[in-house]
Write a protein that holds these residues in place. Sequence first.
Motif, PDB file in Angstrom:
ATOM      1  N   UNK A  33       0.854  -1.178   0.000  1.00 52.13           N
ATOM      2  CA  UNK A  33       0.000   0.000   0.000  1.00 52.13           C
ATOM      3  C   UNK A  33       0.896   1.236   0.000  1.00 52.13           C
ATOM      4  N   UNK A  34       0.531   2.230  -0.764  1.00 49.60           N
ATOM      5  CA  UNK A  34       1.310   3.468  -0.812  1.00 49.60           C
ATOM      6  C   UNK A  34       1.176   4.219   0.502  1.00 49.60           C
ATOM      7  N   UNK A  35       2.295   4.769   0.960  1.00 53.57           N
ATOM      8  CA  UNK A  35       2.287   5.571   2.179  1.00 53.57           C
ATOM      9  C   UNK A  35       2.236   7.061   1.844  1.00 53.57           C
ATOM     10  N   UNK A  36       2.214   7.401   0.563  1.00 54.73           N
ATOM     11  CA  UNK A  36       2.300   8.798   0.135  1.00 54.73           C
ATOM     12  C   UNK A  36       1.194   9.671   0.725  1.00 54.73           C
ATOM     13  N   UNK A  37       0.046   9.091   1.020  1.00 54.82           N
ATOM     14  CA  UNK A  37      -1.057   9.874   1.568  1.00 54.82           C
ATOM     15  C   UNK A  37      -1.019  10.046   3.074  1.00 54.82           C
ATOM     16  N   UNK A  93      11.737   6.087   8.037  1.00 59.04           N
ATOM     17  CA  UNK A  93      12.450   4.798   8.035  1.00 59.04           C
ATOM     18  C   UNK A  93      12.072   3.981   9.265  1.00 59.04           C
ATOM     19  N   UNK A  94      12.103   4.606  10.431  1.00 62.00           N
ATOM     20  CA  UNK A  94      11.811   3.893  11.682  1.00 62.00           C
ATOM     21  C   UNK A  94      10.367   3.396  11.693  1.00 62.00           C
ATOM     22  N   UNK A  99       6.758  -1.259  11.336  1.00 60.56           N
ATOM     23  CA  UNK A  99       5.621  -1.933  10.698  1.00 60.56           C
ATOM     24  C   UNK A  99       6.040  -3.259  10.076  1.00 60.56           C
ATOM     25  N   UNK A 100       7.314  -3.369   9.761  1.00 61.12           N
ATOM     26  CA  UNK A 100       7.788  -4.567   9.082  1.00 61.12           C
ATOM     27  C   UNK A 100       7.362  -4.610   7.632  1.00 61.12           C
ATOM     28  N   UNK A 101       7.159  -3.436   7.037  1.00 60.23           N
ATOM     29  CA  UNK A 101       6.698  -3.373   5.649  1.00 60.23           C
ATOM     30  C   UNK A 101       7.643  -2.545   4.798  1.00 60.23           C
ATOM     31  N   UNK A 104      12.194  -1.760   0.607  1.00 55.69           N
ATOM     32  CA  UNK A 104      12.957  -0.846  -0.245  1.00 55.69           C
ATOM     33  C   UNK A 104      12.805   0.596   0.212  1.00 55.69           C
ATOM     34  N   UNK A 105      11.593   1.060   0.398  1.00 53.92           N
ATOM     35  CA  UNK A 105      11.371   2.443   0.799  1.00 53.92           C
ATOM     36  C   UNK A 105      12.009   2.715   2.151  1.00 53.92           C
ATOM     37  N   UNK A 106      11.895   1.766   3.032  1.00 54.40           N
ATOM     38  CA  UNK A 106      12.497   1.913   4.364  1.00 54.40           C
ATOM     39  C   UNK A 106      13.992   2.176   4.233  1.00 54.40           C
ATOM     40  N   UNK A 107      14.660   1.388   3.437  1.00 56.60           N
ATOM     41  CA  UNK A 107      16.116   1.533   3.257  1.00 56.60           C
ATOM     42  C   UNK A 107      16.471   2.814   2.520  1.00 56.60           C
ATOM     43  N   UNK A 108      15.689   3.168   1.522  1.00 59.02           N
ATOM     44  CA  UNK A 108      15.962   4.379   0.755  1.00 59.02           C
ATOM     45  C   UNK A 108      15.818   5.615   1.636  1.00 59.02           C
ATOM     46  N   UNK A 109      14.785   5.649   2.470  1.00 61.05           N
ATOM     47  CA  UNK A 109      14.599   6.800   3.352  1.00 61.05           C
ATOM     48  C   UNK A 109      15.766   6.951   4.316  1.00 61.05           C
ATOM     49  N   UNK A 110      16.259   5.845   4.817  1.00 62.25           N
ATOM     50  CA  UNK A 110      17.423   5.919   5.700  1.00 62.25           C
ATOM     51  C   UNK A 110      18.634   6.472   4.941  1.00 62.25           C
ATOM     52  N   UNK A 111      18.838   5.973   3.737  1.00 60.27           N
ATOM     53  CA  UNK A 111      19.953   6.451   2.933  1.00 60.27           C
ATOM     54  C   UNK A 111      19.849   7.939   2.624  1.00 60.27           C
ATOM     55  N   UNK A 112      18.657   8.398   2.279  1.00 58.03           N
ATOM     56  CA  UNK A 112      18.466   9.826   2.000  1.00 58.03           C
ATOM     57  C   UNK A 112      18.718  10.637   3.264  1.00 58.03           C
ATOM     58  N   UNK A 113      18.234  10.140   4.391  1.00 55.03           N
ATOM     59  CA  UNK A 113      18.456  10.822   5.665  1.00 55.03           C
ATOM     60  C   UNK A 113      19.943  10.997   5.950  1.00 55.03           C
ATOM     61  N   UNK A 114      20.705   9.983   5.632  1.00 53.02           N
ATOM     62  CA  UNK A 114      22.150  10.043   5.865  1.00 53.02           C
ATOM     63  C   UNK A 114      22.871  10.860   4.794  1.00 53.02           C
ATOM     64  N   UNK A 115      22.330  10.918   3.570  1.00 49.33           N
ATOM     65  CA  UNK A 115      22.982  11.630   2.470  1.00 49.33           C
ATOM     66  C   UNK A 115      22.738  13.143   2.492  1.00 49.33           C
ATOM     67  N   UNK A 116      21.613  13.587   3.023  1.00 45.50           N
ATOM     68  CA  UNK A 116      21.323  15.024   3.010  1.00 45.50           C
ATOM     69  C   UNK A 116      22.441  15.825   3.690  1.00 45.50           C
ATOM     70  N   UNK A 117      22.866  15.469   4.912  1.00 51.33           N
ATOM     71  CA  UNK A 117      23.962  16.247   5.524  1.00 51.33           C
ATOM     72  C   UNK A 117      25.262  16.178   4.718  1.00 51.33           C
TER      73      UNK A 117
END
Length: 158
Positions: A33-37, A93-94, A99-101, A104-117
Amino acid sequence: MSCGVALAVSLLLSDPNIALAAALPPPVADAPVSVAGEPLFADIVARSGALKGVVQGWIDAGVMDQSDFATGPAFTGFRTQAAELAALDMQGHVILKDRGTDGDLKCILRGISEDIPVKIAAVEAAATPAERRVALDELHYLLNDNVEVITAPPQPEV
């Protein structure tokens, strides 16, 4: 049955798209399910999109030619907003991890969080206009990714 209803039914049944849609199997119950909303993810998309617009404005205005750009008030305020966005990405990410769902998105969000700084630091460390341009381009690309990964339709895990 009135003639109008009969005509409408026959027109609906003659549309091949309707027949194709009816022939598709029902969606799988465990389909992602999309989390975008959801409010947090919608906020991430809005903030990232706004910051991406700011960076694009800087690129268009040629701020990379200003040697003191990274120490000015515009960039200082931007850096604060980017840090807040990185924290929201980590929060996303957390939440997905708990949720255990959506692995891919979970990992990407963590990577973006670490890459922004890292991308912000690259803009600050850039010594030449060419280096600042590359750093701003990479920051713009990362902020765009942040929007696209959340708004992309979810894919089932393979």
